[in-house]
Scaffold this motif. Structure first.
Motif, PDB file in Angstrom:
ATOM      1  N   UNK A   1       0.855  -1.187   0.000  1.00 22.50           N
ATOM      2  CA  UNK A   1       0.000   0.000   0.000  1.00 22.50           C
ATOM      3  C   UNK A   1       0.888   1.233   0.000  1.00 22.50           C
ATOM      4  N   UNK A   2       0.852   1.966  -1.092  1.00 19.01           N
ATOM      5  CA  UNK A   2       1.749   3.096  -1.261  1.00 19.01           C
ATOM      6  C   UNK A   2       1.256   4.326  -0.490  1.00 19.01           C
ATOM      7  N   UNK A   3       2.213   5.016   0.133  1.00 16.04           N
ATOM      8  CA  UNK A   3       1.899   6.265   0.822  1.00 16.04           C
ATOM      9  C   UNK A   3       1.661   7.365  -0.208  1.00 16.04           C
ATOM     10  N   UNK A   4       1.222   8.522   0.266  1.00 13.67           N
ATOM     11  CA  UNK A   4       1.011   9.659  -0.640  1.00 13.67           C
ATOM     12  C   UNK A   4       2.319  10.021  -1.340  1.00 13.67           C
ATOM     13  N   UNK A   5       3.418  10.021  -0.592  1.00 12.61           N
ATOM     14  CA  UNK A   5       4.716  10.356  -1.191  1.00 12.61           C
ATOM     15  C   UNK A   5       5.118   9.325  -2.244  1.00 12.61           C
ATOM     16  N   UNK A   6       4.880   8.063  -1.970  1.00 10.92           N
ATOM     17  CA  UNK A   6       5.220   7.016  -2.934  1.00 10.92           C
ATOM     18  C   UNK A   6       4.362   7.131  -4.186  1.00 10.92           C
ATOM     19  N   UNK A   7       3.092   7.448  -4.005  1.00  6.93           N
ATOM     20  CA  UNK A   7       2.207   7.615  -5.158  1.00  6.93           C
ATOM     21  C   UNK A   7       2.686   8.764  -6.039  1.00  6.93           C
ATOM     22  N   UNK A   8       3.149   9.830  -5.413  1.00 11.04           N
ATOM     23  CA  UNK A   8       3.662  10.968  -6.171  1.00 11.04           C
ATOM     24  C   UNK A   8       4.900  10.581  -6.969  1.00 11.04           C
ATOM     25  N   UNK A   9       5.816   9.840  -6.343  1.00  8.63           N
ATOM     26  CA  UNK A   9       7.015   9.396  -7.047  1.00  8.63           C
ATOM     27  C   UNK A   9       6.663   8.480  -8.215  1.00  8.63           C
ATOM     28  N   UNK A  10       5.702   7.598  -8.011  1.00 12.40           N
ATOM     29  CA  UNK A  10       5.321   6.680  -9.076  1.00 12.40           C
ATOM     30  C   UNK A  10       4.592   7.412 -10.198  1.00 12.40           C
ATOM     31  N   UNK A  11       3.815   8.413  -9.833  1.00  9.94           N
ATOM     32  CA  UNK A  11       3.172   9.226 -10.881  1.00  9.94           C
ATOM     33  C   UNK A  11       4.232   9.961 -11.702  1.00  9.94           C
ATOM     34  N   UNK A  12       5.245  10.489 -11.037  1.00  9.90           N
ATOM     35  CA  UNK A  12       6.316  11.191 -11.752  1.00  9.90           C
ATOM     36  C   UNK A  12       7.126  10.236 -12.627  1.00  9.90           C
ATOM     37  N   UNK A  13       7.377   9.032 -12.112  1.00  8.43           N
ATOM     38  CA  UNK A  13       8.076   8.022 -12.909  1.00  8.43           C
ATOM     39  C   UNK A  13       7.251   7.658 -14.136  1.00  8.43           C
ATOM     40  N   UNK A  14       5.945   7.490 -13.945  1.00  5.44           N
ATOM     41  CA  UNK A  14       5.064   7.185 -15.073  1.00  5.44           C
ATOM     42  C   UNK A  14       4.994   8.313 -16.077  1.00  5.44           C
ATOM     43  N   UNK A  15       5.032   9.549 -15.586  1.00  7.73           N
ATOM     44  CA  UNK A  15       4.992  10.709 -16.479  1.00  7.73           C
ATOM     45  C   UNK A  15       6.264  10.776 -17.338  1.00  7.73           C
ATOM     46  N   UNK A  16       7.405  10.560 -16.714  1.00  6.14           N
ATOM     47  CA  UNK A  16       8.669  10.594 -17.458  1.00  6.14           C
ATOM     48  C   UNK A  16       8.682   9.520 -18.541  1.00  6.14           C
ATOM     49  N   UNK A  17       8.331   8.291 -18.169  1.00  7.50           N
ATOM     50  CA  UNK A  17       8.339   7.201 -19.147  1.00  7.50           C
ATOM     51  C   UNK A  17       7.281   7.423 -20.223  1.00  7.50           C
TER      52      UNK A  17
END
Length: 518
Positions: free
Chosen positions: A258-274
């Motif tokens: 279960x991802x925290x808010x901070x982890x979700x933000x990092x994963x959203x940014x990773x998804x945006x870059x890719x």
């Protein structure tokens, strides 16, 4: 995104020289030396010191009083002779500490007598000017103590020297003796280390396999600690008491799922870059280039936007190469009429993205290509709708639904000669999903039959691979199609983390038409 990253880098240049941050004094970025990358409250980019403390507290809450955790870092892996691969930290150790150097370990003991409920000992490599002359800075004992100590604890506790302070750094070479002197009194020791094979990790949850887990732990210690002899390793093994050594992985993975808010933000940014790199790759790929060149372009765009590395070896499959699900040779020249199947992602500050797109190299779908592509896309979009806690479904349910939906879609476009088993054994032989996070195939103990919860991040990736066969319409032969997005499970609605990567037919054709330069 790229322009913003470069702008922050240029703006911070004067501050870097003013603060005399170079050469580095630590083995990883910290706020005082990498202000363009992280804030004063963050221990690693995007994750605060407080969040790391909360992770450890949640882990300790799963333990009984007197239980302890032993978690060791990754080791540098060699490509050939003295040529090493880029180091990547062991995931569980990274999740609990944020410490980015190899040959390290952490011991956490539940202790309800102290304010935060546990004691933590961090083992690191000491400063060594001769080694650092060649390899660059280490954080060292004093740096580890200063940077990685929880901010709500200060001073020393009056406890036996063997436990030191609530958070104390010690040289890695003392880890074996520390375990020998302390763990014999602990009720249960939960251990995690990268040298335990994946199959063994899944097997060691049973009591009967605790011996192999303890033996693997000692094997790791014997090889990781310089100068450590086999006899000492055997002594540690006998001291641990085999029945009370259990795998740490399932406990940590329960938290990581279960991802925290901070982890979700990092994963959203990773998804945006890719996703943006995929958009570029669609305009870049053309006849005459090689698959490797498209892969290199993707990696370049991700790196320039801030990604540290690729999430995995990419699949860049042109034409019939797309029939192989994990085609990674990427050696062949691209032809004008090929469909390109590309499966790639990047890692940003320890969090991964994973995307697959399929598009026509010449920028325009033929009717058969469009029909097959749209069939797979329709399945993907319907499966994404299921990714909510409110739906109360599991990965197994979503996979079964993807098979049903794809079979229906294929019949509508002329697949009416299929035999029993053709769909799941040939046309769509892989699973619909896997958890995603700090690892590409995250939290391997995640149960596919359990209901999805808000905060889970998973992939949705249906595919169809049409081999030349009389049972399949000939106009689809040698076409492979897969569409994959990363999805954050919400309470009532899912969030697609990789939405920048075009996937509608009209959007793909528009991006391909706007060719980018070589």
């Amino acid at each position: 995104m790229l322009k913003q990253t470069l702008k922050r880098s240029f703006q911070s240049t004067s501050a870097v020289f003013t603060n005399a941050a170079k050469p580095a004094n630590y083995g990883q970025p910290i706020a005082s030396t990498h202000g363009y990358l992280m804030s004063d409250t963050e221990l690693t980019p995007g994750i605060t010191t407080h969040e790391y403390e909360q992770r450890r507290k949640k882990l300790v809450n799963q333990l009984n009083p007197g239980d302890s955790v032993v978690c060791v870092s990754g080791q540098v892996k060699m490509m050939s002779q003295e040529i090493f691969y880029s180091f990547r930290q062991a995931t569980d150790f990274n999740y609990l500490t944020g410490f980015q150097e190899p040959d390290s370990a952490v011991v956490i003991e539940r202790d309800d007598s102290v304010p935060r409920g546990y004691k933590m000992v961090l083992f690191v490599r000491p400063k060594d000017p001769q080694v650092e002359l060649w390899d660059g800075a280490r954080t060292g004992l004093d740096g580890a103590m200063k940077i990685f100590q929880a901010d709500e604890v200060s001073g020393c506790l009056e406890i036996p020297d063997v436990f030191l302070t609530p958070l104390q750094s010690k040289p890695t070479s003392s880890l074996a003796s520390f375990l020998k002197n302390t763990l014999r009194a602990h009720k249960t020791v939960y251990a995690s280390h990268p040298n335990l094979p994946e199959k063994a990790r899944r097997r060691v949850s049973s009591f009967s396999s605790s011996t192999s887990h303890a033996k693997a732990l000692v094997d790791y210690l014997s090889s990781a600690i310089r100068g450590q002899g086999t006899s000492e390793g055997d002594s540690v093994l006998s001291t641990l008491g085999l029945p009370n050594v259990k795998p740490l992985g399932p406990l940590v993975q329960r938290l990581r799922a279960k991802k925290s808010i901070a982890e979700r933000t990092l994963m959203r940014n990773s998804g945006r870059i890719a996703g943006m790199a995929f958009r570029d790759a669609m305009g870049f790929a053309r006849a005459g280039l090689t698959e490797h060149q498209v892969a290199a372009r993707f990696e370049y765009k991700c790196a320039m936007a801030g990604s540290e590395r690729q999430a995995y070896v990419p699949v860049v499959a042109s034409g019939a190469n797309g029939l192989a699900v994990h085609y990674t040779a990427n050696t062949m020249q691209i032809d004008e009429n090929d469909m390109m199947l590309m499966d790639a992602g990047c890692e940003l500050h320890g969090y991964n993205s994973d995307i697959t797109r399929t598009w026509p190299v010449n920028g325009k779908f033929t009717q058969p290509q469009q029909d097959l592509y749209q069939a797979v896309l329709n399945v993907e979009k319907e499966c994404i709708k299921l990714c909510t806690e409110e739906k109360g479904v599991s990965l197994n349910y979503i996979h079964r639904e993807s098979v049903r939906l794809l079979g229906k879609e294929l019949k509508q476009i002329g697949f009416d000669q299929m035999r029993y088993g053709d769909l799941e054994r040939i046309l769509y032989p892989h699973y619909i999903s896997h958890p995603l996070g700090m690892d590409l195939h995250d939290t391997p103990s995640f149960d596919r039959s359990q209901k999805l919860e808000e905060g889970n991040v998973i992939t949705i990736e249906p595919g169809c691979y049409v081999f030349p066969s009389d049972r399949f319409p000939k106009w689809f032969h040698n076409i492979g199609v897969r569409v994959e997005d990363d999805v954050l499970v919400g309470k009532h609605a899912p969030t697609v983390l990789t939405q920048e990567a075009p996937k509608e037919v009209a959007d793909i054709e528009q991006v391909c038409e706007a060719r980018v330069g070589l």
